[in-house]
Design a protein around this motif. Structure first.
Motif, PDB file in Angstrom:
ATOM      1  N   PHE A 194      -0.928  11.936   7.339  1.00 31.27           N
ATOM      2  CA  PHE A 194      -0.116  12.793   6.482  1.00 31.27           C
ATOM      3  C   PHE A 194       1.204  12.105   6.172  1.00 31.27           C
ATOM      4  CE2 PHE A 194      -2.729  15.722   9.017  1.00 31.27           C
ATOM      5  CZ  PHE A 194      -3.339  16.452   8.009  1.00 31.27           C
ATOM      6  N   TYR A 195       1.576  12.140   4.897  1.00 28.01           N
ATOM      7  CA  TYR A 195       2.889  11.671   4.476  1.00 28.01           C
ATOM      8  C   TYR A 195       3.830  12.873   4.461  1.00 28.01           C
ATOM      9  CZ  TYR A 195       0.907   7.171   3.187  1.00 28.01           C
ATOM     10  OH  TYR A 195       0.300   5.945   3.236  1.00 28.01           O
TER      11      TYR A 195
ATOM     12  N   ARG B 158       0.836  -1.218   0.000  1.00 23.52           N
ATOM     13  CA  ARG B 158       0.000   0.000   0.000  1.00 23.52           C
ATOM     14  C   ARG B 158       0.863   1.256   0.000  1.00 23.52           C
ATOM     15  NH1 ARG B 158      -3.123  -2.947   3.815  1.00 23.52           N
ATOM     16  NH2 ARG B 158      -2.301  -1.679   5.531  1.00 23.52           N
ATOM     17  N   GLU B 159       1.960   1.226   0.760  1.00 28.94           N
ATOM     18  CA  GLU B 159       2.825   2.404   0.803  1.00 28.94           C
ATOM     19  C   GLU B 159       3.521   2.611  -0.541  1.00 28.94           C
ATOM     20  OE1 GLU B 159       2.108   4.193   2.974  1.00 28.94           O
ATOM     21  OE2 GLU B 159       2.252   3.439   5.017  1.00 28.94           O
ATOM     22  N   ARG B 160       3.890   1.517  -1.183  1.00 30.82           N
ATOM     23  CA  ARG B 160       4.494   1.637  -2.509  1.00 30.82           C
ATOM     24  C   ARG B 160       3.495   2.196  -3.517  1.00 30.82           C
ATOM     25  NH1 ARG B 160       7.560  -4.250  -2.344  1.00 30.82           N
ATOM     26  NH2 ARG B 160       9.522  -3.522  -1.394  1.00 30.82           N
TER      27      ARG B 160
ATOM     28  N   GLN C  54      13.839   3.157  -4.159  1.00 28.60           N
ATOM     29  CA  GLN C  54      12.710   2.237  -4.039  1.00 28.60           C
ATOM     30  C   GLN C  54      12.373   2.013  -2.563  1.00 28.60           C
ATOM     31  OE1 GLN C  54      11.018   1.055  -6.780  1.00 28.60           O
ATOM     32  NE2 GLN C  54      12.406   2.501  -7.817  1.00 28.60           N
ATOM     33  N   LEU C  55      11.091   2.095  -2.231  1.00 33.22           N
ATOM     34  CA  LEU C  55      10.638   1.900  -0.857  1.00 33.22           C
ATOM     35  C   LEU C  55      10.758   0.419  -0.499  1.00 33.22           C
ATOM     36  CD1 LEU C  55       7.411   3.580   0.577  1.00 33.22           C
ATOM     37  CD2 LEU C  55       8.399   1.499   1.498  1.00 33.22           C
ATOM     38  N   THR C  56      11.565   0.112   0.500  1.00 32.36           N
ATOM     39  CA  THR C  56      11.845  -1.294   0.814  1.00 32.36           C
ATOM     40  C   THR C  56      11.507  -1.688   2.248  1.00 32.36           C
ATOM     41  OG1 THR C  56      14.135  -0.671   1.319  1.00 32.36           O
ATOM     42  CG2 THR C  56      13.686  -1.483  -0.906  1.00 32.36           C
ATOM     43  N   ALA C  57      11.218  -0.716   3.116  1.00 31.52           N
ATOM     44  CA  ALA C  57      10.964  -1.073   4.513  1.00 31.52           C
ATOM     45  C   ALA C  57      10.190   0.041   5.201  1.00 31.52           C
ATOM     46  CB  ALA C  57      12.281  -1.322   5.253  1.00 31.52           C
TER      47      ALA C  57
END
Length: 679
Positions: A91-92, A11-13, A141-144
């Motif tokens: 909020f991001y 979802r975050e990706r 890239q979002l990994t964690a």
């Protein structure tokens, strides 16, 4: 079995991908703007085009830079009443604001008030935050991700693993922003108001430079319109340092901040000479400002003859005593020499107009302007208040012993006057071999003649190395604005280095500044900072040592070597690690080490050249190491670094700087005995 939609990381990706798409759409909207029908003339069109170009650049999506690095889940909607059962907002937090096609925020700028709890919230004061999530990235890239449930009393406070990894991440190339890792004490300085000046005393690795740059970014966000009019400036110690930090603000979307050295600011003449330490100390002393003021205003001569203005058949006479009164009033007002000189003909013309009115005439402003341009008035002004060239004034002081003695009487001792006098006569300003300190004197004289324009905010980094006269030069650039002063008294490596921040701020004209101290070290490994801190009692007694808060102790070794070839071998060992490598050596040792590296086939760069994946080794003269950092440092011959300075204290300070450039590991190599202060 969970589906990708149920997986939080997926979802975050998805949110990251959607945010990047929204940012591209924002950029495309700006690129598609048609201004042909909205500008009145070509000047307005050019200005608007430039503003659009800057906006397009600010909206660039840097593929290897995370668009957002955190998330805040509030218990309640910020600013709303906390009604029972009311759902909070999410909020991001990222480097810049991003919104979707409907204008709803997808990423909140880290500088916005709603983002502040990301840096300040804690178990003791959760600031209405239920959850703080940090994100880990690899190559963009979002990994964690990692969660802190701040409002859950059952969850113990703990150190963020992702935060620690980001702080310790190997670095290649220029300095990175620290927007994802700002600590509460740093955030307090970053968000301090535009109206006040802040001085940050911070030891190696405390993040003072990054704090100063992020404060600029914050102020531009909070006071953009005002600072767009007045301007901002970052001042660094040298070009290598400015090159190292130049990408931090653009990465945060700020493209309009000028960067310069003090030498750039005072470049009225070409600097081609150098002073010995004794002369530089006297020239940099604040007392020189009084010598210059006396020498300048000595050109004003009390009038002894009347001014007679002929207009048509009438003659109007302004007697000498009245002229003297006008001159005295201008001197007593304390306005700039040039401004007073421009006012003098108007004052004389006004005296003539008073006589005309008494005689029954009705002169207007046009008549006064005409009288002010009269040849007799011009001649009187030239005789009484002649024009003065700042460079010629300084040249005369430095070459005419009698002129200097007259205006330095009771200000400089005869020995000090002799120290700054040039041994050989000079024909002209152009043929003079000016030093850097001379250029600062010319800048002071130029300001006495005509006011230096002031900026809205100035950041002064590595401030501890400035002379009082250099502080005055910087202070002139922010007389109506504020400043962020950054430095470390223990790293002062000039003969005139700052003794106290209170004294420095007084020279800067900001003696009401707030002095903050950063003592938590995030960059330098604990073993390394402990070793370097052995020098503190000898170079800055009473200064609080930096306490490293890193969990990774780093690598540290002191190794005896048999020659340059073994130093090169240590560099080769260091290159087996990931990240940048700095070989720091006394300036006099650099040519020999450069030859040894070349003979061994090890490619290397000079300070200011950007490291790459292929070439990660930089050969750094100790005199240029300040402000720079490398993952691994090989420090060559500490004794040579100390002996390369005019005195032992300055040499030990230079060594302290060199010892504290490492982020992950330090190897000290030596063949001569180590300085006894290192134990």
């Amino acid at each position: 079995m969970s589906t990708p939609a149920d997986d939080p990381l997926s979802r975050e990706r998805s949110h990251l991908a959607a945010s990047r798409a929204a940012l591209r759409a924002m950029r495309q909207d700006v690129e598609s703007l048609d201004i042909s029908d909205v500008t009145a003339n070509w000047v307005n069109a050019r200005i608007l085009e430039r503003q659009i170009d800057e906006r397009i650049k600010a909206l660039a999506d840097l593929s290897d830079t995370p668009l957002f690095f955190g998330r805040l889940d509030y218990l309640h909607a910020p600013g709303a009443e906390r009604a029972e059962g009311a759902e909070g907002e999410r909020f991001y937090i990222g480097r810049r604001h991003v919104h979707d096609a409907d204008g709803d925020p997808m990423v909140i700028d880290w500088r916005a008030p709603v983002s502040q709890p990301f840096y300040r919230a804690s178990k003791k004061d959760p600031m209405d935050v239920a959850l703080r999530r940090r994100f880990g990235y690899t190559g963009g890239q979002l990994t964690a991700y990692e969660d802190e449930h701040l409002s859950d009393p059952a969850e113990a406070a703990r150190t963020s693993r992702l935060l620690q990894q980001e702080i310790e991440r190997p670095r290649v190339g220029p300095m990175r922003d620290i927007v994802a890792t700002i600590q509460p004490e740093q955030d307090e300085i970053v968000r301090s108001g535009l109206g006040g000046t802040v001085c940050v005393q911070g030891g190696p690795g405390t993040g003072k430079t990054a704090v100063g740059l992020h404060r600029v970014a914050y102020l531009l966000y909070a006071h953009r319109e005002r600072l767009a009019r007045t301007g901002t400036l970052v001042i660094g110690p040298n070009r290598s340092f400015l090159h190292y930090i130049e990408q931090v603000l653009p990465a945060l979307g700020e493209l309009t901040v000028r960067q310069a050295t003090v030498d750039d600011l005072v470049a009225h003449v070409e600097v081609s000479g150098a002073d010995d330490a004794a002369a530089a100390v006297v020239k940099g002393d604040a007392r020189m400002a009084e010598v210059l003021r006396r020498a300048l205003y000595a050109h004003v001569t009390p009038p002894t003859e009347p001014v007679v203005v002929v207009r048509g058949s009438r003659r109007w006479r302004v007697p000498a005593y009245e002229l003297e009164k006008i001159v005295r009033e201008l001197l007593d007002r304390g306005i700039r020499y040039g401004a007073a000189r421009e006012a003098l003909p108007q004052r004389i013309a006004h005296a003539v107009l008073v006589q005309m009115e008494r005689a029954g005439e009705a002169p207007d402003d046009r008549v006064q302007d005409a009288v002010a341009r009269n040849s007799a008035v011009k001649a009187a002004v030239k005789a009484v208040w002649p024009p003065v060239d700042p460079a010629k004034l300084v040249l005369r002081l430095l070459t005419d012993a009698d002129f200097l003695a007259e205006h330095a009487d009771a200000v400089l001792t005869p020995e000090e006057q002799k120290t700054i006098l040039w041994a050989k006569p000079v024909r002209s300003v152009r043929s003079a071999k000016w030093s850097a300190a001379d250029a600062v004197l010319i800048d002071e004289a130029a300001d006495l003649v005509e006011r230096t324009p002031s900026l809205g905010h100035v950041v002064l980094d590595e401030a501890q190395d400035l002379s009082p006269m250099q502080y005055r030069a910087v202070g002139r650039r922010c007389t109506t604005g504020s400043a962020t002063v950054l430095g470390d008294l223990a790293q002062g490596t000039t003969p005139w280095a700052t003794r106290s921040w209170e004294e420095a701020l007084a020279h800067l004209g900001k003696d009401d500044a707030v002095i903050e101290e950063l003592t938590a070290g995030f960059r330098v490994p604990s073993d390394v900072i402990a070793y370097a801190s052995r020098l503190l009692p000898h170079i800055a007694p009473g200064l609080t040592p930096v306490a490293s808060v890193r969990e990774n102790p780093g690598a540290f070794e002191v190794r005896r070597v048999g020659g340059d070839a073994e130093v090169v071998a240590v560099c080769a060992e260091s290159l087996r690690h990931e990240g940048s490598i700095g070989l720091i050596a006394a300036d006099a040792r650099v040519p020999a080490l450069a030859g040894a590296l070349t003979a061994a086939g090890l490619a290397f760069l000079g300070p200011g050249e950007e490291t790459t994946r292929e070439t990660r080794l930089t050969l750094v003269p100790a005199s240029l190491a300040k402000g720079l950092e490398y993952d691994y440092v090989v420090l060559d011959e500490p004794r040579a670094i100390v002996d390369g300075e005019p005195d032992e204290r300055t040499g030990l300070r230079r060594l302290y700087v060199a010892l504290t450039r490492a982020v992950s590991g330090l190897t000290v190599t030596y063949s001569a005995p180590l300085p006894e202060q290192l134990g």
